[in-house]
Design a protein around this motif. Sequence first.
Motif, PDB file in Angstrom:
ATOM      1  N   UNK A  44      48.085 -13.786  -6.046  1.00 12.40           N
ATOM      2  CA  UNK A  44      47.632 -14.354  -7.577  1.00 12.40           C
ATOM      3  C   UNK A  44      48.512 -14.044  -8.840  1.00 12.40           C
ATOM      4  N   UNK A  45      49.113 -14.943  -9.433  1.00 13.33           N
ATOM      5  CA  UNK A  45      49.742 -14.784 -10.429  1.00 13.33           C
ATOM      6  C   UNK A  45      49.224 -13.998 -11.608  1.00 13.33           C
ATOM      7  N   UNK A  46      49.828 -12.928 -12.146  1.00 15.58           N
ATOM      8  CA  UNK A  46      49.121 -12.222 -13.141  1.00 15.58           C
ATOM      9  C   UNK A  46      49.888 -12.637 -14.413  1.00 15.58           C
ATOM     10  N   UNK A  47      51.321 -12.372 -14.678  1.00 19.95           N
ATOM     11  CA  UNK A  47      52.086 -12.859 -15.676  1.00 19.95           C
ATOM     12  C   UNK A  47      53.512 -13.120 -14.956  1.00 19.95           C
ATOM     13  N   UNK A  58      49.308 -16.023 -16.283  1.00 22.68           N
ATOM     14  CA  UNK A  58      49.111 -16.464 -14.910  1.00 22.68           C
ATOM     15  C   UNK A  58      47.683 -16.730 -14.697  1.00 22.68           C
ATOM     16  N   UNK A  59      47.299 -16.754 -13.480  1.00 23.85           N
ATOM     17  CA  UNK A  59      45.761 -17.428 -13.213  1.00 23.85           C
ATOM     18  C   UNK A  59      44.779 -15.968 -13.696  1.00 23.85           C
TER      19      UNK A  59
ATOM     20  N   UNK B  90      52.669 -23.181  -2.345  1.00 18.18           N
ATOM     21  CA  UNK B  90      53.171 -24.418  -2.751  1.00 18.18           C
ATOM     22  C   UNK B  90      53.527 -24.605  -4.407  1.00 18.18           C
ATOM     23  N   UNK B  91      54.431 -25.308  -4.931  1.00 15.92           N
ATOM     24  CA  UNK B  91      54.891 -24.964  -6.054  1.00 15.92           C
ATOM     25  C   UNK B  91      54.718 -26.607  -6.851  1.00 15.92           C
ATOM     26  N   UNK B  92      54.180 -26.355  -8.052  1.00 17.70           N
ATOM     27  CA  UNK B  92      53.944 -27.741  -8.893  1.00 17.70           C
ATOM     28  C   UNK B  92      54.506 -27.468 -10.207  1.00 17.70           C
ATOM     29  N   UNK B  93      54.875 -28.601 -11.055  1.00  8.70           N
ATOM     30  CA  UNK B  93      55.548 -28.288 -12.211  1.00  8.70           C
ATOM     31  C   UNK B  93      54.698 -28.265 -13.396  1.00  8.70           C
ATOM     32  N   UNK B 101      54.396 -23.539 -11.157  1.00 15.46           N
ATOM     33  CA  UNK B 101      53.477 -22.825 -10.660  1.00 15.46           C
ATOM     34  C   UNK B 101      53.581 -22.793  -9.439  1.00 15.46           C
ATOM     35  N   UNK B 102      53.145 -21.539  -8.749  1.00 16.15           N
ATOM     36  CA  UNK B 102      53.605 -21.148  -7.291  1.00 16.15           C
ATOM     37  C   UNK B 102      52.088 -20.710  -6.751  1.00 16.15           C
ATOM     38  N   UNK B 103      51.378 -21.362  -6.035  1.00 18.44           N
ATOM     39  CA  UNK B 103      50.063 -21.176  -5.602  1.00 18.44           C
ATOM     40  C   UNK B 103      50.176 -20.763  -3.886  1.00 18.44           C
TER      41      UNK B 103
END
Lengths: 112, 114
Positions: A44-47, A58-59, B90-93, B101-103
């Motif tokens: 999960x992305x922080x920054x 990020x999220x 997956x990557x969305x713009x 964004x990479x999920x």
Amino acid sequence: DAGITQSPRHKVTETGTPVTLRCHQTENHRYMYWYRQDPGHGLRLIHYSYGVKDTDKGEVSDGYSVSRSKTEDFLLTLESATSSQTSVYFCAISDAQGAKAFFGQGTRLTVV
Amino acid sequence: EDQVTQSPEALRLQEGESSSLNCSYTVSGLRGLFWYRQDPGKGPEFLFTLYSAGEEKEKERLKATLTKKESFLHITAPKPEDSATYLCAVQEGGGPGGYNKLIFGAGTRLAVHP
């Protein structure tokens, strides 16, 4: 292997103390990211940063701040560590949008 | 809500027993789908990028395919050294600074036994 170094690799800290994790790259990549990885969850992305002094949330950014004063260094700070921030933290870099990201070896942080 | 779901969570194979890992996604504006391999105590290592439905990529015993709703990672005649966690992302713009964004999915833990 991409030149990414995370420090420290392991850290145990007490609740309420500030903690700073460092990511250093030698690839001159524009984009840098901090992720956390917990059991049952994906990364999960922080920054993230898209240039020197250019950062965004990020999220899962609550309780974290970042700074990037040089291309090669991206710092993640926990202002007042909590037990919920016990996790493995990964830094990643990429050189362009849509490009593959390279990850560091991770920092295992335990907040007691 | 954008989601990436990987299945199964864990898979045990005998050496030489071929199988497939699944990554299903619901994102708008897919920019790319990535597969990574992660060994215990290490960071994810890049395997493949797929950009459009019908695309396929191969590397040794691994082959990745992509449709409009999911991707498969096929493992042919696996060996014990293929044991690892395989991550799909997956990557969305559309983010600031051109950020896409990479999920990530939660991963599939693969164990290959001799």
